[in-house]
Design a protein around this motif. Structure first.
Motif: not given
Length: 280
Positions: A218-223, A257-258, A264-269
């Motif tokens: 999951y992504g965390d934008l810092g919030t 890109n989180v 789903h367009h994130n190279p790290q993913v």
């Protein structure tokens, strides 16, 4: 003339011999890094998505040589499945992009039936005994409701690995996430509040397949969220599993890109998926 032909033939043979080690060496390099399996990996998109949501991941996987085969499982509004493309016999690490034509259906039980239709169609066509699954956003609920109804069905292909990407297990922000969801137990994943669809999934705590390896990304934008799904909702996945899977791991992504629609367009993913599904 004959002498020239012999010389030319010898040069061609020598060139072929020189090239062979490069080709076989590349194949060996792939074999050394990635699992070669006939088990297909299915990709489920989220609300409003399509195969376009999955294409970046699939293209990235194929670009590094993990697989050479990708087909589409198109699901009509009535749940009928049409397979577009062909998986050759003994294809290595085949990929299946699932496309729900009715991509805004929020009846999760029905989505679970559609997921089953896809898996049955693949099993009847290609006789697969095992599957892997990646799901983004609401696609995770289609997968979980499929498992809710079919976890004990040994006649279906058995799930081996599951990746949840930005999963809104306890709802999405501003929509159906409980207003009083304030925390998730660090050890058990139990959320402080549960919405209705989450409660319906609670029986999975006693039926989720034990052989599955699970990755929760999951992504965390810092919030504490990815702009659409809170990290609390995603982390509540753990409680539904109840320590039943063979393994469970969470990965929190930060940086670029989180955002929910970009995961789903994130190279790290892509790197995470490749390592988890096929890395040795």
């Amino acid at each position: 003339m004959k002498q020239r032909f012999v010389i030319l033939s010898s040069l061609i043979v020598a060139l072929v011999i020189l090239l062979l080690p490069t080709s076989s060496g590349h194949a060996q390099q792939l074999a050394d890094h990635y699992v070669h399996s006939t088990t297909p990996t299915l990709f489920f998109h989220g609300f409003g998505g399509s195969t376009k949501s999955e294409q970046y991941m699939v293209d990235g996987i194929m670009a590094v040589g993990v697989s050479k085969t990708a087909i589409v499982a198109d699901v009509s509004g009535s749940g009928q499945v049409t397979l577009e493309g062909t998986i050759p016999h003994n294809a290595v690490n085949p990929l299946v992009e699932v496309n729900f034509e009715n991509n805004q259906n929020t009846n999760y039980s029905e989505q679970g039936k559609w997921a089953k239709n896809v898996i049955v169609k693949l099993a009847n066509t290609y006789h697969f005994k095992k599957i892997n699954i990646e799901a983004h956003s609401m696609g995770n609920l289609a997968v979980m409701y499929y498992l809710l109804a079919n976890a004990h069905n040994k006649k279906l292909p058995q799930l081996q690995k599951e990746v949840a990407l930005g999963g809104p297990f306890d709802g999405a922000m501003g929509w159906n996430q409980p207003s009083d969801l304030k925390s998730v137990n660090a050890k058990t994943g139990k959320p402080s509040a549960m919405n209705g669809s989450y409660r319906k999934l609670l029986p999975l705590r006693h039926s989720y397949p034990r052989q599955v390896r699970v990755l929760n990304v999951y992504g965390d934008l810092g919030t504490g969220d990815d702009s659409q799904v809170s990290n609390l909702s995603s982390k509540s996945f753990r409680y539904l599993l109840n320590n039943r899977p063979r393994s469970y791991r969470e990965i929190r992504l930060t940086g670029t890109n989180v955002k929910h629609e970009l995961l789903h367009h994130n190279p790290q993913v892509n790197q995470i998926l490749i390592k988890f599904f096929w890395g040795k």
